[in-house]
Design an enzyme around this catalytic site. Structure first.
Site, PDB file in Angstrom:
ATOM      1  CD  GLN A 191      -3.007   0.947   0.061  1.00 51.04           C
ATOM      2  OE1 GLN A 191      -3.225  -0.153  -0.442  1.00 51.04           O
ATOM      3  NE2 GLN A 191      -3.591   2.041  -0.362  1.00 51.04           N
ATOM      4  CD  GLU A 194     -12.117   4.524  -4.539  1.00 48.14           C
ATOM      5  OE1 GLU A 194     -12.063   3.277  -4.404  1.00 48.14           O
ATOM      6  OE2 GLU A 194     -11.264   5.289  -4.064  1.00 48.14           O
ATOM      7  CG  HIS A 196     -13.173   0.001  -3.106  1.00 50.17           C
ATOM      8  ND1 HIS A 196     -11.814  -0.018  -2.836  1.00 50.17           N
ATOM      9  CD2 HIS A 196     -13.764  -0.420  -1.966  1.00 50.17           C
ATOM     10  CE1 HIS A 196     -11.617  -0.435  -1.592  1.00 50.17           C
ATOM     11  NE2 HIS A 196     -12.792  -0.673  -1.041  1.00 50.17           N
TER      12      HIS A 196
HETATM   13 ZN   LIG Z   1     -10.103  -0.212  -3.997  1.00 50.08          ZN
END
Ligand SMILES: [Zn+2]
Length: 323
Positions: free
Chosen positions: A216, A290, A293
């Site tokens: 990340q 998003e 997601h």
């Molecule tokens: Zn994501």
């Protein structure tokens, strides 16, 4: 009653030395009246000191003062009284569906400094999800004991050592490169992509799934900061988040408006997924929309989040943290 009168008669007989029933009755009535006035005065003094009266004196009608006293605990009522002013939003806030008494002070504080005229429901939502708090000061460890229901965001972070226990590799037919995710999330995705294919003809593909703390860090450095969380504050570290587009529409924008993109948003809750960053609530969460997601939370919770039309952060604050 008869016996009481006999006692009083006896008392007067002893006191005056005579059997005088005509004196006993008016004296008893007088004594009772004095007692009633005394009780009433005490009640008056108690009421003057009550929170209901104090709130009433701030300008809240009696009915509203009673409601506030019923809903708020002693400390919250004291805090409202200490403000020494009437807030027109106090009662509408209390009547809101997702009102949390513990957040009452913060709702009023947010309302006071809000210059954009947020609605009561937006104030409730924004404060419940902690947008009024500075993450530098208020961020805490994510409660991973909640399992599929754990919440990861700006205020709830995972440490660098957290790793999901049930990671499995996603079938290469559904990903462009090797990706792992929680086994329940993968199972749900496989069922969802099958139904999506049948109904829209398109193949859903996982672009990104589990990302470790270290991964990340590099993802954050490489990408648009609007769409990528800092290490420890990304749901991808839980193994429960999947970024999905389709073979037919691999780019995120076109996927959003594609038939399969629309189908996925409308149906993902049936498989246990929620759209984590919806368009109409981006002003509440402070995260950009998003459409790709998804987050696995299980069918029961996903259905409830979907049916109530709230974000997962709001759901978590009201149904999990508040209960
Ligand atoms: Zn994501």
């Amino acid at each position: 009653m008869h016996e009481t009168l006999l006692h009083i008669k006896q008392f007067f007989k002893t006191w005056t030395g005579r059997d005088n029933r005509w004196l006993a009755v008016p004296c008893t009535i007088a004594a009772l009246l004095v007692l009633a006035v005394a009780v009433k005065s005490c009640q008056g003094i108690v009421y003057l000191n009550s929170n209901e009266h104090k709130i009433n004196r701030l300008g809240y009608p009696l009915e509203e003062a009673r409601l506030l006293v019923t809903v708020l605990n002693e400390a919250q009522a004291d805090s409202l009284i200490a403000r020494q002013e009437h807030d027109t939003l106090a009662v509408p806030l209390v009547k809101e569906r997702y009102f949390i008494a513990a957040n009452f002070d913060r709702y009023l504080a947010y309302h006071k400094r809000d210059t954009l005229g947020a609605s009561t429901s937006d104030i409730i939502a924004v404060v419940n999800v902690g947008r009024d708090l500075d993450p530098e000061e208020y961020a805490t460890h994510c409660d991973t004991t909640k399992g599929y229901l754990m919440l990861v965001n700006r205020l709830h972070y995972l440490d660098e050592n957290y790793k999901p226990r049930h990671l499995v590799t996603i079938n290469k037919n559904f990903t462009y490169e090797e990706n792992k995710a929680d086994s329940a999330a993968v199972e749900a995705f496989v069922a969802m992509q099958e139904d999506c294919k049948q109904q829209t003809g398109a193949q859903l593909m996982v672009n990104s799934a589990y990302r470790s703390f270290q991964q990340q860090i590099s993802t954050y450095k490489r990408n648009d900061k609007r769409f990528v969380a800092r290490a420890g504050k990304s749901e991808h570290q839980t193994g429960l988040a999947l970024d999905i587009t389709s073979l037919q529409h691999p780019m995120r924008g076109p996927f959003d408006t594609s038939a399969e993109g629309v189908w996925m948003r409308e149906n993902c809750h049936k498989y246990g997924f929620i759209l984590r960053y919806p368009k109409k609530q981006s002003h509440i969460l402070g995260y950009s929309y998003e459409p790709w997601h998804l987050r696995y939370v299980g069918v029961k919770t996903a259905t409830r989040v979907h049916d109530e039309g709230i974000t997962y952060d709001e759901y978590y604050a009201f149904y999990i943290e508040n209960s």
